[in-house]
Design an enzyme around this catalytic site. Structure first.
Site, short mmCIF file in Angstrom:
data_model
loop_
_atom_site.label_atom_id
_atom_site.label_comp_id
_atom_site.label_asym_id
_atom_site.label_seq_id
_atom_site.Cartn_x
_atom_site.Cartn_y
_atom_site.Cartn_z
N GLY A 165 3.04 -1.11 4.25
CA GLY A 165 3.12 0.38 4.00
C GLY A 165 4.27 0.86 3.70
O GLY A 165 4.89 0.36 2.69
N GLY A 166 4.93 1.28 4.70
CA GLY A 166 6.36 2.01 4.53
C GLY A 166 7.27 1.14 3.76
O GLY A 166 8.17 1.52 2.90
N GLY A 200 2.55 2.36 10.78
CA GLY A 200 3.40 3.26 10.54
C GLY A 200 4.37 3.69 11.66
O GLY A 200 4.74 5.00 11.86
N GLU A 220 -5.61 -4.70 10.78
CA GLU A 220 -4.46 -3.80 11.15
C GLU A 220 -4.65 -2.98 12.30
O GLU A 220 -5.28 -1.94 12.14
CB GLU A 220 -4.27 -2.88 9.95
CG GLU A 220 -4.04 -3.52 8.35
CD GLU A 220 -3.60 -2.45 7.64
OE1 GLU A 220 -2.61 -2.73 6.96
OE2 GLU A 220 -4.21 -1.71 7.02
N ASN A 262 0.88 -1.01 0.10
CA ASN A 262 0.07 0.03 -0.12
C ASN A 262 0.80 1.40 0.07
O ASN A 262 1.51 1.41 0.95
CB ASN A 262 -0.86 -0.06 1.37
CG ASN A 262 -1.73 1.22 1.43
OD1 ASN A 262 -1.85 2.02 0.57
ND2 ASN A 262 -2.29 1.53 2.53
N TRP A 263 0.82 1.72 -1.05
CA TRP A 263 1.87 3.08 -1.25
C TRP A 263 1.35 4.35 -0.54
O TRP A 263 1.94 5.24 -0.76
CB TRP A 263 2.26 3.24 -2.69
CG TRP A 263 3.30 2.13 -3.18
CD1 TRP A 263 3.68 1.07 -2.56
CD2 TRP A 263 3.55 1.97 -4.75
NE1 TRP A 263 4.50 0.27 -3.27
CE2 TRP A 263 4.39 0.91 -4.57
CE3 TRP A 263 3.53 2.56 -5.69
CZ2 TRP A 263 5.14 0.46 -5.57
CZ3 TRP A 263 4.10 2.19 -7.12
CH2 TRP A 263 5.00 1.26 -6.80
N LYS A 264 0.17 4.13 -0.45
CA LYS A 264 -0.54 5.53 0.12
C LYS A 264 -0.35 6.73 -0.77
O LYS A 264 -0.21 6.50 -1.72
CB LYS A 264 -0.11 5.93 1.77
CG LYS A 264 -0.26 4.62 2.58
CD LYS A 264 -0.07 4.62 4.03
CE LYS A 264 -0.13 3.65 4.74
NZ LYS A 264 0.09 3.32 6.12
N SER A 314 3.38 -2.20 10.31
CA SER A 314 4.92 -2.18 10.47
C SER A 314 5.52 -3.47 9.95
O SER A 314 6.44 -3.83 10.48
CB SER A 314 5.36 -1.57 11.93
OG SER A 314 4.98 -0.26 12.13
N GLU A 334 -6.80 4.73 7.54
CA GLU A 334 -6.98 6.08 7.37
C GLU A 334 -7.83 6.73 6.61
O GLU A 334 -8.28 7.98 6.77
CB GLU A 334 -5.36 6.43 6.49
CG GLU A 334 -4.15 6.18 7.33
CD GLU A 334 -2.82 5.66 6.64
OE1 GLU A 334 -3.17 5.62 5.22
OE2 GLU A 334 -1.99 5.14 7.20
N HIS A 343 -9.45 1.19 4.61
CA HIS A 343 -8.21 1.35 5.43
C HIS A 343 -8.65 2.40 6.82
O HIS A 343 -9.16 3.19 6.42
CB HIS A 343 -7.17 2.13 4.44
CG HIS A 343 -5.80 1.97 5.02
ND1 HIS A 343 -5.51 2.82 5.87
CD2 HIS A 343 -4.81 1.01 5.01
CE1 HIS A 343 -4.20 2.72 6.33
NE2 HIS A 343 -3.70 1.50 5.77
#
Ligand code: PGA
Length: 261
Positions: free
Chosen positions: A239-240, A178, A172, A10-12, A218, A102, A100
């Site tokens: 993600g990251g 993150g 999640e 997930n590159w956001k 993470s 977010e 998600h």
């Protein structure tokens, strides 16, 4: 029951077209000698504006798939700024991240909206990755299971057994997203088993055995093997650590190593 794992990046809100294409090309090179039969389903979820370019460089059907980070449930019409499922399908998108944390937190998405999105994704023949997870406060209050179960019941409302069986869920915990703090693997597995139980209760044991439930929060190359060795964790939403080709390729390889054991 063997469920093919999914590793989704997930590159956001990151990467311009050139950067997105470079990352995918790089991951492709790093995974070149992996056996396609043993590889998990690898999904790239870039921003809408780079979907077409990423689609052009992906080798669909060879283990690498395109995902979107969001969608709207209506097909077309006066909905300024939205993107529909058929528009995603048009670009060869196969997976759509739905709900998600977010989106829930910053864009006020409700369980009802997430349910509508999941329905639209499945009606369009794509696969939703339905996200759920508790806040730190909820965890400390001891209401994790009850809260997550509620999110899942709401998200799956009105879906057929067949639709649920082919869907994916990502557990999640918000406090792990993150933050560098991964949820303990055994605890993530426990919550995921609980989610599977909820799926069996609202649908069927067969759907619960088939649905893929990922862990997210993470995830990195150093954590994936342990996570993937758990009985009920069927992959990861990353993600990251998915932004950089080397780390992401290591996560894919770590998944294969854990499954080969
Ligand atoms: P993270 O994000 O891997 O950077 O924690 C996961 C996610 O938000 O899906």
């Amino acid at each position: 029951m063997t469920r093919r794992p999914i590793i989704a990046g997930n590159w956001k809100l990151n990467k311009l077209v050139g950067e997105a294409v470079d990352t995918v090309e790089d991951v492709k090179i790093k995974l070149m000698d992996c056996s396609k039969e043993e590889m998990p389903v690898v999904v790239f979820c870039p921003v809408f504006t780079t979907l077409q370019a990423v689609s052009n460089v992906l080798e669909h059907g060879k283990g690498l798939y395109l995902g979107a980070q969001n969608c709207y449930w209506e097909e077309s019409g006066a909905f300024t700024g939205e993107v529909s499922v058929s528009m995603l399908k048009d670009l060869c998108v196969s997976y759509v991240v739905v709900g998600h944390s977010e989106r829930r937190q910053y864009f006020s998405e409700t369980d009802e909206m997430i349910n509508k999105k999941a329905k639209a994704v499945l009606s369009g023949g794509l696969i939703p990755i339905i996200c759920c997870g508790e806040t730190l406060e909820q965890r400390e209050q001891g209401i994790t299971d009850e809260f997550v179960a509620g999110q899942i019941r709401a998200a799956l409302k009105g879906l057929s057994e067949e639709e649920i069986a082919k869907s994916a869920i990502a557990y999640e915990p918000i406090w792990a997203i993150g933050t560098g703090k991964t949820c303990d693997s055994a605890e993530a597995n426990r919550v995921i088993k609980m989610i599977r139980g909820v799926v069996a209760e609202v649908s069927s044991q067969d759907a619960a055995d088939k649905i893929r439930i990922l862990y997210g929060g993470s995830v990195k190359a150093s954590t994936i093997e342990e996570q993937m060795s758990m009985s009920d964790i069927d992959g990861a939403l990353v993600g990251g650590a998915s932004l950089e080709a080397e780390g992401f390729a290591q996560i894919v390889k770590g998944t294969m190593l854990a499954r080969a054991k």
